[in-house]
Design an enzyme around this catalytic site. Sequence first.
Site, PDB file in Angstrom:
ATOM      1  N   ALA A  66     -37.150 -34.945 -71.475  1.00  0.00           N
ATOM      2  CA  ALA A  66     -36.593 -35.421 -72.740  1.00  0.00           C
ATOM      3  C   ALA A  66     -35.699 -36.642 -72.519  1.00  0.00           C
ATOM      4  O   ALA A  66     -35.621 -37.543 -73.354  1.00  0.00           O
ATOM      5  CB  ALA A  66     -35.810 -34.303 -73.403  1.00  0.00           C
ATOM      6  N   ARG A 110     -28.497 -23.010 -67.387  1.00  0.00           N
ATOM      7  CA  ARG A 110     -28.844 -23.223 -65.966  1.00  0.00           C
ATOM      8  C   ARG A 110     -27.720 -23.990 -65.271  1.00  0.00           C
ATOM      9  O   ARG A 110     -26.951 -24.714 -65.921  1.00  0.00           O
ATOM     10  CB  ARG A 110     -30.165 -23.996 -65.819  1.00  0.00           C
ATOM     11  CG  ARG A 110     -30.136 -25.370 -66.444  1.00  0.00           C
ATOM     12  CD  ARG A 110     -31.435 -26.131 -66.187  1.00  0.00           C
ATOM     13  NE  ARG A 110     -31.416 -26.857 -64.927  1.00  0.00           N
ATOM     14  CZ  ARG A 110     -30.864 -28.050 -64.740  1.00  0.00           C
ATOM     15  NH1 ARG A 110     -30.221 -28.666 -65.740  1.00  0.00           N
ATOM     16  NH2 ARG A 110     -30.906 -28.639 -63.572  1.00  0.00           N
ATOM     17  N   ARG A 150     -25.048 -25.912 -67.521  1.00  0.00           N
ATOM     18  CA  ARG A 150     -25.434 -26.545 -68.781  1.00  0.00           C
ATOM     19  C   ARG A 150     -25.983 -25.507 -69.751  1.00  0.00           C
ATOM     20  O   ARG A 150     -26.799 -24.676 -69.373  1.00  0.00           O
ATOM     21  CB  ARG A 150     -26.495 -27.611 -68.548  1.00  0.00           C
ATOM     22  CG  ARG A 150     -26.029 -28.735 -67.640  1.00  0.00           C
ATOM     23  CD  ARG A 150     -26.892 -29.984 -67.816  1.00  0.00           C
ATOM     24  NE  ARG A 150     -26.732 -30.900 -66.699  1.00  0.00           N
ATOM     25  CZ  ARG A 150     -25.651 -31.668 -66.502  1.00  0.00           C
ATOM     26  NH1 ARG A 150     -24.653 -31.643 -67.359  1.00  0.00           N
ATOM     27  NH2 ARG A 150     -25.592 -32.468 -65.449  1.00  0.00           N
ATOM     28  N   SER A 170     -28.669 -44.565 -60.087  1.00  0.00           N
ATOM     29  CA  SER A 170     -29.262 -44.447 -61.418  1.00  0.00           C
ATOM     30  C   SER A 170     -28.273 -44.676 -62.558  1.00  0.00           C
ATOM     31  O   SER A 170     -27.660 -45.731 -62.650  1.00  0.00           O
ATOM     32  CB  SER A 170     -29.916 -43.066 -61.500  1.00  0.00           C
ATOM     33  OG  SER A 170     -30.599 -42.906 -62.677  1.00  0.00           O
ATOM     34  N   GLY A 188     -28.057 -29.506 -61.296  1.00  0.00           N
ATOM     35  CA  GLY A 188     -28.393 -29.875 -59.930  1.00  0.00           C
ATOM     36  C   GLY A 188     -27.631 -31.107 -59.473  1.00  0.00           C
ATOM     37  O   GLY A 188     -27.702 -31.499 -58.314  1.00  0.00           O
ATOM     38  N   ASP A 246     -32.231 -47.087 -67.912  1.00  0.00           N
ATOM     39  CA  ASP A 246     -31.034 -46.649 -67.193  1.00  0.00           C
ATOM     40  C   ASP A 246     -30.759 -47.635 -66.056  1.00  0.00           C
ATOM     41  O   ASP A 246     -31.450 -48.651 -65.917  1.00  0.00           O
ATOM     42  CB  ASP A 246     -31.163 -45.205 -66.700  1.00  0.00           C
ATOM     43  CG  ASP A 246     -32.146 -45.054 -65.562  1.00  0.00           C
ATOM     44  OD1 ASP A 246     -32.989 -45.955 -65.381  1.00  0.00           O
ATOM     45  OD2 ASP A 246     -32.076 -44.053 -64.830  1.00  0.00           O
ATOM     46  N   ASP A 260     -31.205 -47.899 -62.880  1.00  0.00           N
ATOM     47  CA  ASP A 260     -32.200 -48.310 -61.880  1.00  0.00           C
ATOM     48  C   ASP A 260     -33.581 -48.454 -62.489  1.00  0.00           C
ATOM     49  O   ASP A 260     -34.593 -48.558 -61.778  1.00  0.00           O
ATOM     50  CB  ASP A 260     -32.207 -47.355 -60.679  1.00  0.00           C
ATOM     51  CG  ASP A 260     -32.608 -45.936 -61.050  1.00  0.00           C
ATOM     52  OD1 ASP A 260     -32.435 -45.553 -62.232  1.00  0.00           O
ATOM     53  OD2 ASP A 260     -33.096 -45.212 -60.170  1.00  0.00           O
TER      54      ASP A 260
HETATM   55  C1  16G Z   1     -31.859 -35.881 -61.723  1.00  0.00           C
HETATM   56  C2  16G Z   1     -33.359 -35.925 -61.886  1.00  0.00           C
HETATM   57  C3  16G Z   1     -33.733 -35.891 -63.337  1.00  0.00           C
HETATM   58  C4  16G Z   1     -33.112 -34.672 -64.013  1.00  0.00           C
HETATM   59  C5  16G Z   1     -31.618 -34.619 -63.772  1.00  0.00           C
HETATM   60  C6  16G Z   1     -31.054 -33.297 -64.238  1.00  0.00           C
HETATM   61  C7  16G Z   1     -34.981 -37.113 -60.505  1.00  0.00           C
HETATM   62  C8  16G Z   1     -35.427 -38.433 -59.971  1.00  0.00           C
HETATM   63  N1  16G Z   1     -33.921 -37.143 -61.300  1.00  0.00           N
HETATM   64  O1  16G Z   1     -31.261 -37.044 -62.211  1.00  0.00           O
HETATM   65  O2  16G Z   1     -35.122 -35.817 -63.409  1.00  0.00           O
HETATM   66  O3  16G Z   1     -33.357 -34.696 -65.387  1.00  0.00           O
HETATM   67  O4  16G Z   1     -31.364 -34.735 -62.386  1.00  0.00           O
HETATM   68  O5  16G Z   1     -29.699 -33.214 -63.942  1.00  0.00           O
HETATM   69  O6  16G Z   1     -35.563 -36.084 -60.226  1.00  0.00           O
HETATM   70  P1  16G Z   1     -28.912 -31.827 -63.990  1.00  0.00           P
HETATM   71  O7  16G Z   1     -29.535 -30.904 -62.982  1.00  0.00           O
HETATM   72  O8  16G Z   1     -27.510 -32.192 -63.676  1.00  0.00           O
HETATM   73  O9  16G Z   1     -29.050 -31.283 -65.372  1.00  0.00           O
HETATM   74 MG    MG Z   2     -32.667 -43.511 -62.981  1.00  0.00          MG
END
Ligand code: 16G
Ligand code: MG
Length: 548
Positions: A379, A503, A512, A68, A506, A283, A285
């Site tokens: 967002a 939080r 964050r 991505s 992920g 982005d 992809d």
């Molecule tokens: C991933 C998620 C995206 C989310 C981001 C949060 C998919 C396909 N992609 O890129 O939706 O906004 O993680 O990232 O689910 P974070 O947990 O690091 O804040």
């Molecule tokens: Mg993407």
Amino acid sequence: MTMTLDYNAIKSNIIPHKVEGTKYAYGTAGFRTKAELLDSVMYKVGILATLRSKKLNGATIGVMITASHNPEEDNGVKLVDPRGEMLEQSWESYATKLANANDGDSLAEAIDQIVTAHEINVEARAAVIYAYDTRPSCPELVKCLEQGLTVSGAEATGFGLKTTPMLHYLVRCINSAGTSDAYGEPTEEGYYKKLSEAFKVAVSGKPRLSTLHVDCANGVGAPKLAEFAKHLPEDVLSLKIINDDTHTQGKLNKDCGADFVKTRQQAPLGSEIAPGDRYCSYDGDADRIVFYYVDSNNVFKLLDGDKIAGLAAMFIMELVQDAGIDTLKVGVVQTAYANGSSTNYLTNVLKVPVSCVPTGVKHLHHEAEKYDIGVYFEANGHGTVLFSPEALNTIKTAEAKTPAQQQSIQQLQAVTDVINQTVGDAISDMLLVETILTNREWSPEEWDQAYTDLPNRLVKVVVADRTIFKTTNAERELVEPEGLQEKINEHVAKYSQGRSFVRASGTEDAVRVYAEAATRSECDELAYKVSLLVYNEAGGVGKPPMMP
Ligand code: 16G
Ligand code: MG
């Protein structure tokens, strides 16, 4: 043809971890890390895709190789379930287990566990399709995936270079072919035709907008959008593609693309944006999109996923009303990162039900399925609109009482085909926005007038162990570390329209902190106070946060 699982082949062809001791995890968007660490993972993902297909009686499973918006040296892989949605969550832990098995015996054992737990008929047929983006590491990784698919006996079909949403589309088409909800022709050409034909109907009779500038992040969106554009005459949609260099090393996502534009709140490298121009960025992809423009004072203005959700909900609600089928209930799904002003607009101006769910497409997607028409957007620009089978049927069979109603029904029908209902899709979402702006004869400024974003800030705090952060209420409140939420609340209470939440990421090893407030300075101060609190109370590592 039936195939059994050949454990000997699986064991003897295993690709070992390149770096001993690497821990892999199937996260929010699959496996994602440095490309050089992923060859062994690809092999296992091939096997897992086969098992998943066998479990689902030979339904076709998709595998997409992409990272991505990550830098070029990273790569990743994720599985796509039969209706084009993300892999069922309960299987993520199997993916993790397989990936971490580093010798033949432990791999065979991990496979056995899945087979037993799901009573998988190992003789069943398995079908898997796969595709990849423009990253230089893809061809090598594809070979490792193919090896895993071969040893596990899948009927595998490579679809070559594709955007992520195209792969989701293909999976859905293949699995729905010949049924009453056949999704489309399972080819790239079929995808282009479906979207372009629907777009032509959706904008028919309206004057064409000015040229749309599209920043493709030097990724797979560039060649695919160029190909797509051949299906639409210039007098229907005028596009100018920028950042389409997929060959020069190091350019992918570099200072451009949706993630850059959203987080930096500035136009990408390579743009010459001027008042009156309309821009969007994909982005790497092409599953995310944000729009932007500069106002008459040359001030940069972002139209992010929240703005797209508001625009789409407004348009679809009016169409449903005008078509005389407002028995269909529209709802919007957001995450805690949605700007407070957007939630306020949806709730109090559009008066549409809004649900808030944890971050990640799978959570939004499933919640959106609860509505007749579910609009979901993060967002950051990832989102789409889902029409339930009943809603699609109502639209298809609606009988118009007036010519105006007829037109609305026809347009709604076209909109359902413009939208990629399997997953967020930059090309498809771009067409949806263009459909609405064309029909309203709106400039980006006019679209932007729906509401004004509250100033907001996102801060990353590195801590010793981010897993100690446990949230509730769709990530808006901390349960642990104990007592921290109360202290955050004390800060928030001091700021007008203040909101802040914390939080664990992920996708990165960090926590964050999000903050918003009525003014820029209040927002920055709140973000700083909460970041410092997290750093001090929950094992901050490195330099303490600073006031921006
Ligand atoms: C991933 C998620 C995206 C989310 C981001 C949060 C998919 C396909 N992609 O890129 O939706 O906004 O993680 O990232 O689910 P974070 O947990 O690091 O804040
Ligand atoms: Mg993407």
